[in-house]
Design a protein around this motif. Structure first.
Motif, mmCIF file in Angstrom:
data_model
loop_
_atom_site.group_PDB
_atom_site.id
_atom_site.type_symbol
_atom_site.label_atom_id
_atom_site.label_comp_id
_atom_site.label_asym_id
_atom_site.label_seq_id
_atom_site.Cartn_x
_atom_site.Cartn_y
_atom_site.Cartn_z
ATOM 1 N N MET A 186 0.827 -1.198 0.000
ATOM 2 C CA MET A 186 0.000 0.000 0.000
ATOM 3 C C MET A 186 0.872 1.263 0.000
ATOM 4 N N GLU A 187 1.919 1.248 0.823
ATOM 5 C CA GLU A 187 2.827 2.396 0.880
ATOM 6 C C GLU A 187 3.578 2.556 -0.434
ATOM 7 N N LEU A 188 3.965 1.438 -1.058
ATOM 8 C CA LEU A 188 4.645 1.490 -2.352
ATOM 9 C C LEU A 188 3.760 2.146 -3.401
ATOM 10 N N ILE A 189 2.501 1.741 -3.473
ATOM 11 C CA ILE A 189 1.598 2.306 -4.474
ATOM 12 C C ILE A 189 1.335 3.789 -4.196
ATOM 13 N N ARG A 190 1.262 4.161 -2.929
ATOM 14 C CA ARG A 190 1.110 5.586 -2.597
ATOM 15 C C ARG A 190 2.285 6.405 -3.139
ATOM 16 N N ASN A 191 3.489 5.843 -3.069
ATOM 17 C CA ASN A 191 4.663 6.538 -3.588
ATOM 18 C C ASN A 191 4.664 6.578 -5.118
ATOM 19 N N GLU A 210 -8.770 2.289 0.599
ATOM 20 C CA GLU A 210 -7.734 3.144 1.185
ATOM 21 C C GLU A 210 -6.956 3.905 0.120
ATOM 22 N N LEU A 211 -6.768 3.298 -1.070
ATOM 23 C CA LEU A 211 -5.857 3.848 -2.069
ATOM 24 C C LEU A 211 -6.527 4.618 -3.204
ATOM 25 N N ALA A 212 -7.686 4.170 -3.630
ATOM 26 C CA ALA A 212 -8.253 4.654 -4.889
ATOM 27 C C ALA A 212 -8.890 6.036 -4.764
ATOM 28 N N ASP A 213 -8.733 6.819 -5.829
ATOM 29 C CA ASP A 213 -9.472 8.074 -5.957
ATOM 30 C C ASP A 213 -10.874 7.795 -6.474
ATOM 31 N N THR A 214 -10.957 6.864 -7.403
ATOM 32 C CA THR A 214 -12.224 6.474 -8.017
ATOM 33 C C THR A 214 -12.259 4.962 -8.149
#
Length: 247
Positions: A186-191, A210-214
């Motif tokens: 999750m942290e990797l994808i945020r970066n 937690e991650l997606a905008d849409t």
């Protein structure tokens, strides 16, 4: 700006209709999720969007250009890259070689069984940069087979990034991961979202929320909703589906 768009996509296998009318839009610089219950058609949708299955009807555009029906390698050259639910790595070689083999500059040299992939220091440096993006630069010279499952997932993402894409499609990236490795991913994808547009098909709905905008919700071969995670929690169609408890 809309970077990637699918409109009225249909896909059948014999008499079975898997995708009836799929439409979705991916905005540049965002994380876009695709979710749905088992059998909803989301995996088939993913394969159609990335060129592994041709649609029977509908239109797919990237940067405003029609790419409907193009082959995976043609789509990849345009700046669209993807990972796979079942990992596709060369385990009998070192980590960095997996990345070098996926670099466009290496592929442009054409396959040569007598060529040492480490001869070109420019390629090695570029591969190390990619590995650094996913936190694997310090493991570059280890055997790929020796990596933990979570780091193997990170390496597969590195292979996808080696193609220097504009948009990256990730197919079930948390599959097989434990809680700690999922948090690291999750942290990797945020970066990575700072540099790439990312589309994720995912069974772990909490991870996706937690991650997606849409998020596009697929059910019965159709997109029944496409909205922000917050809006989907209040959506009546999502609430009535098997996804309601998660949302």
């Amino acid at each position: 700006m809309t970077l990637f768009k699918a409109r009225n996509i249909q896909k059948r296998f014999g008499a079975r209709v898997v995708l009836e009318n799929i439409s979705l839009s991916v905005e540049e610089g965002t994380v876009h999720g695709i979710m749905g219950p088992n059998g909803a058609g989301k995996t088939t949708c993913f394969h159609v969007l990335t060129g592994f299955y041709p649609p029977d009807d509908g239109r797919i555009t990237f940067e405003g250009h029609d790419i409907t029906g193009r082959k995976p390698h043609q789509i990849a050259r345009l700046g669209i890259s993807r990972s796979f639910q079942i990992m596709n790595l060369f385990d009998d070689t070192v980590v960095i070689e997996n990345v070098i083999l996926a670099l466009p500059d290496f592929r442009a040299l054409s396959f040569n069984v007598t060529r040492n992939v480490f001869d070109d220091i420019t390629l090695v440096d570029r591969a190390l940069e990619v590995l650094d993006r996913v936190g694997l630069a310090d493991r570059a010279w280890q055997k790929a087979a020796s990596l933990s499952y979570g780091n193997r997932r990170a390496l597969e993402i590195a292979v996808a990034l080696a193609a220097d894409p504009r948009i990256v499609f990730l197919d079930e990236p948390t599959s097989g991961l434990g809680a700690e490795a999922t948090l690291r991913l999750m942290e990797l994808i945020r970066n990575l979202r700072e540099a790439y547009t990312i589309v994720i098909i995912e069974h772990d709905m909490r991870f996706l929320f937690e991650l997606a905008d849409t998020i596009s919700v697929i059910h019965w071969g159709q997109v029944i909703a496409e909205d922000t995670p917050a809006a989907l929690r209040a959506n009546k169609w999502v609430a009535r589906s098997a996804l309601g408890d998660v949302a």
